[in-house]
Write a protein that holds these residues in place. Sequence first.
Motif, PDB file in Angstrom:
ATOM      1  N   ARG A 125       0.752  -1.420  -0.373  1.00  0.00           N
ATOM      2  CA  ARG A 125       0.027  -0.212   0.085  1.00  0.00           C
ATOM      3  C   ARG A 125       1.451   1.072  -0.067  1.00  0.00           C
ATOM      4  O   ARG A 125       0.359   2.180  -0.687  1.00  0.00           O
ATOM      5  CB  ARG A 125      -0.931  -0.340   1.324  1.00  0.00           C
ATOM      6  CG  ARG A 125      -1.818   0.955   1.434  1.00  0.00           C
ATOM      7  CD  ARG A 125      -2.976   0.646   0.377  1.00  0.00           C
ATOM      8  NE  ARG A 125      -2.750   1.921  -0.614  1.00  0.00           N
ATOM      9  CZ  ARG A 125      -3.378   2.140  -1.698  1.00  0.00           C
ATOM     10  NH1 ARG A 125      -4.009   0.670  -1.726  1.00  0.00           N
ATOM     11  NH2 ARG A 125      -2.498   2.350  -3.125  1.00  0.00           N
ATOM     12  N   GLY A 126       1.804   1.244   0.950  1.00  0.00           N
ATOM     13  CA  GLY A 126       2.947   2.421   0.784  1.00  0.00           C
ATOM     14  C   GLY A 126       3.711   2.504  -0.423  1.00  0.00           C
ATOM     15  O   GLY A 126       4.010   3.708  -1.146  1.00  0.00           O
ATOM     16  N   VAL A 127       4.186   1.732  -0.868  1.00  0.00           N
ATOM     17  CA  VAL A 127       4.792   1.477  -2.526  1.00  0.00           C
ATOM     18  C   VAL A 127       3.502   1.814  -3.318  1.00  0.00           C
ATOM     19  O   VAL A 127       3.833   2.835  -4.679  1.00  0.00           O
ATOM     20  CB  VAL A 127       4.776   0.039  -2.542  1.00  0.00           C
ATOM     21  CG1 VAL A 127       5.421   0.270  -4.442  1.00  0.00           C
ATOM     22  CG2 VAL A 127       6.039  -0.583  -1.979  1.00  0.00           C
ATOM     23  N   VAL A 128       2.051   1.815  -3.537  1.00  0.00           N
ATOM     24  CA  VAL A 128       1.261   2.344  -3.711  1.00  0.00           C
ATOM     25  C   VAL A 128       0.851   3.870  -4.357  1.00  0.00           C
ATOM     26  O   VAL A 128       0.746   4.259  -5.090  1.00  0.00           O
ATOM     27  CB  VAL A 128      -0.195   1.310  -4.282  1.00  0.00           C
ATOM     28  CG1 VAL A 128      -1.518   2.128  -4.825  1.00  0.00           C
ATOM     29  CG2 VAL A 128       0.182  -0.372  -4.665  1.00  0.00           C
ATOM     30  N   ASP A 129       1.066   3.872  -3.185  1.00  0.00           N
ATOM     31  CA  ASP A 129       1.038   5.892  -2.430  1.00  0.00           C
ATOM     32  C   ASP A 129       1.825   6.647  -2.930  1.00  0.00           C
ATOM     33  O   ASP A 129       1.967   7.634  -4.068  1.00  0.00           O
ATOM     34  CB  ASP A 129       0.846   5.907  -1.551  1.00  0.00           C
ATOM     35  CG  ASP A 129      -0.699   5.260  -0.056  1.00  0.00           C
ATOM     36  OD1 ASP A 129      -0.935   5.061  -1.099  1.00  0.00           O
ATOM     37  OD2 ASP A 129      -0.365   5.453   1.033  1.00  0.00           O
ATOM     38  N   VAL A 130       2.436   6.292  -3.154  1.00  0.00           N
ATOM     39  CA  VAL A 130       4.409   6.966  -3.573  1.00  0.00           C
ATOM     40  C   VAL A 130       4.164   6.601  -5.209  1.00  0.00           C
ATOM     41  O   VAL A 130       4.488   8.377  -5.906  1.00  0.00           O
ATOM     42  CB  VAL A 130       5.636   6.295  -3.302  1.00  0.00           C
ATOM     43  CG1 VAL A 130       7.291   7.024  -3.926  1.00  0.00           C
ATOM     44  CG2 VAL A 130       6.227   6.171  -1.553  1.00  0.00           C
ATOM     45  N   VAL A 131       4.110   5.775  -5.924  1.00  0.00           N
ATOM     46  CA  VAL A 131       3.932   5.778  -7.392  1.00  0.00           C
ATOM     47  C   VAL A 131       3.126   6.903  -8.216  1.00  0.00           C
ATOM     48  O   VAL A 131       2.632   7.272  -8.800  1.00  0.00           O
ATOM     49  CB  VAL A 131       3.534   4.084  -7.501  1.00  0.00           C
ATOM     50  CG1 VAL A 131       3.787   4.595  -9.047  1.00  0.00           C
ATOM     51  CG2 VAL A 131       4.771   3.533  -7.778  1.00  0.00           C
ATOM     52  N   ASP A 132       1.531   6.774  -7.133  1.00  0.00           N
ATOM     53  CA  ASP A 132       0.395   7.205  -7.436  1.00  0.00           C
ATOM     54  C   ASP A 132       1.092   9.075  -7.328  1.00  0.00           C
ATOM     55  O   ASP A 132       0.537   9.430  -7.975  1.00  0.00           O
ATOM     56  CB  ASP A 132      -0.883   7.529  -6.607  1.00  0.00           C
ATOM     57  CG  ASP A 132      -1.061   5.901  -6.229  1.00  0.00           C
ATOM     58  OD1 ASP A 132      -0.408   5.296  -7.775  1.00  0.00           O
ATOM     59  OD2 ASP A 132      -2.001   5.329  -6.038  1.00  0.00           O
ATOM     60  N   SER A 133       1.613   9.460  -6.445  1.00  0.00           N
ATOM     61  CA  SER A 133       2.148  10.809  -6.065  1.00  0.00           C
ATOM     62  C   SER A 133       3.177  10.332  -6.859  1.00  0.00           C
ATOM     63  O   SER A 133       3.526  12.210  -7.464  1.00  0.00           O
ATOM     64  CB  SER A 133       2.595  11.151  -4.458  1.00  0.00           C
ATOM     65  OG  SER A 133       2.195  10.324  -3.562  1.00  0.00           O
TER      66      SER A 133
END
Length: 811
Positions: A87-95
């Motif tokens: 979930r944290g990896v996805v947040d970074v990629v989305d940002s």
Amino acid sequence: MEPSQDFKSLQESVQKALVSTVKTVNRIAAEDLSFQRTVNPEVGQQLDDRSARILELSTRLLQSAGRACNIKAPKIEDAEDIEMNWRGVVDVVDSVLEKADTAMDEYTGLVKRKEPPVADSATKSKRAKSTAKVIRNANISKPQILFERSPDNFSTTPWKPILTSKPHAKESLKESLVTVPNETGTLQFRHPYETEISHMEYPKPVYQSAEPVMYQPVETTQATWVDTYEGVLEMLKELKKAKEIAVDLEHHDYRTYVGLVSLMQVSTRDKDWIVDTLQPWRHKLEVLNEVFADPTIVKVFHGAYMDMVWLQRDLGLYVNGLFDTFFACELLYSGRSLAFLLSKFVDFDADKQYQLADWRIRPIPEEMLYYARSDTHYLLYIYDRVRNDLVAASDSTSAEKNYIERALQRSRELSLSRHEHPGYNEETGEGSRGWYSYVFKNSHLAFDREQFAVFKTLWKWRDDTARKEDESPNYVLSTHSIADIARINPPDAKALHSLLPLSAPLARPRFNQIWDQIKEAKAQGGPSLLHFFTSMAPDSVRKNGRPRVAKPTTKLPGLDGEVTVSRLTRSQLFGDMPISTRWEETRPTSDNPEDTIPFPWQRFVQEGQTEGDSQYDEPTDENATAEVQPVAVEALVGTSEDQEALDGEFTLKRGQKRKSDAVEDSSSSEEESAAESDEEMQEDNGVISIVDQPPKKGKKERRRERKAQTKGEEVDEEQVKRQEAKKARKTRQQEKKLKRQEDKEQKKYEAVPFDYSKASSVMHAKREPTEAELKARRKVFDPYSKSADSNVKGARKAPPVRGERSATFRK
């Protein structure tokens, strides 16, 4: 990379490296890695080194992207961390993708946006997580005992707002406090500020993009603890001067039936307050409506769905001018939690271990106070950033893309929420404290009648006890325990006591009371879970919002009683064919055609009937069901006299074969010999011949009669005499046979005295076998006795092949 290298050459080199890496990876399948590790240890070491290198590069890349986007990136040490922190990896990629889109828009000139300066204190706002154990359920005295307005858990009237005055009113308090029906038709009091909220307009700065106002440093400022009414009045003076305020609540609902607001955090641009809402005078906080109900002051919450209900229930506060940042997250970002916003805009790691802490503890530990303050201290700065993003992404010409207006409209609707007394319907289980949602989600339990009755009884006892003791239902007895007890269905009080968990201090001492109610529920009975869901099903099924047009279906019988299926007087599949010679009486059919359950093939049989059927009349109405006309039993099986004749005794005899015409023209001597052979055959076996019926005429006799009728010839008198003599002879033979049978039966049942002199000895069992016993012994079968003596024989001649010729072209 050389400093003079341009972006295009960099892109080509990166793509070339990626292609080479992918080709190298694809040379060996992932399933073969374990085999390669076993065969060659050096390969395993190289794989471990490369995996560690890739994980290190991925972590560095994520951290670099997180710093560029002001978001915390997860650290990946092994392959399991990828799944745990996905979930944290996805947040970074989305940002990163969002920032790239913004940069592209700025580069092309679509938007002109200036990034706000980030103060140095942003990186200093982090605090190490506390290692102290978080207290979930403290063993303290209940604060609600000291309240000046104690909670009423057994109220039978609609919940009435605790307002005594109404600041910023367009409609007086007396006119506002009227009862209206809710969604279920139950009368409830109106929202006191319904008129004001429905007609309010947000201040103009809410629709405009402005420079975000930086929050105050946490290290140099401190929150004010408010636990007196005088401190509330001083805080109110400061709040009236603000244009925006941030509010959050901490709630406790485990050691109380309806719940308690334990803390209220309020922040302005310059100052923070933490209000103790467990004071006995807590209802006097209603005075804060001068700010909360003021539409010119924006109240910023995050996820205020339950906060709106808790404020009016415990403190008498109503929010007019709500801005919920949760709705902005739904429209703009991938994350929706407050922790996501804190990490995205403030680079603050919120410690959520205190989210479920027991906030009734006094004094509150320093770590819990810091967590409570952080929920509102940064919220106004986040509001500025979110508002700017909404305004930048909105298109006022399209209602669908006008994000700022959509977020404000949903916030206005949320502020109209109102509190109602918790309860449920005992019959249907519907309500905020009902069991319907649980059994609907866990319908696989498939409770029978007794189990479902036990389940409902335990649920009602738990709710009554929780109201009386002012405890939460889960504290009295967990829902999982209720389902287990109902599934096991204890046969006695001892078994029930063994099923009650040790974590239920209010249920174990009352197990006798629970058992008495369970026995009473079992005696009364009730529907099973399947019958309950069937009875709750809607009468008409709707499709796409409209009633589905279909033929009227047969209604199933009532599910409270035993389901019985009455048998029709006529088989819908086989017609009037009787099952046996003795017609079975059928059950009386019901006059209501809906009481019978049709078979799947019944409508096809009814549709296949012709209009000219002599036994059934087709109905003229297409939707009507074809009535089954009962058929007279006498018409199918005959009269009673015929039935007795069919059920009479008959004799099994063996007769001679039917002869051809040439044999019947033979001499009388042949007939006599045939008769004698017939007599011998009759003594051995028998053939079916009904004695009561007259003998049928022979083929020759029938031919002579037809010939006499056509040509006018008379029957030969000698032939008639021979026929009569033959019949008389057969009659005498039958009489002799019957007499012999009677003699045999008589001899069979005559008593013969037992001769003990010829009986075998019991004491001397070993004796010589008698002749009868020697004859009874069989010779040992030798399958090779004949083949050994005979000469060698040749193979059998193969039979001729048949079926080769075809009769299709027979001449």
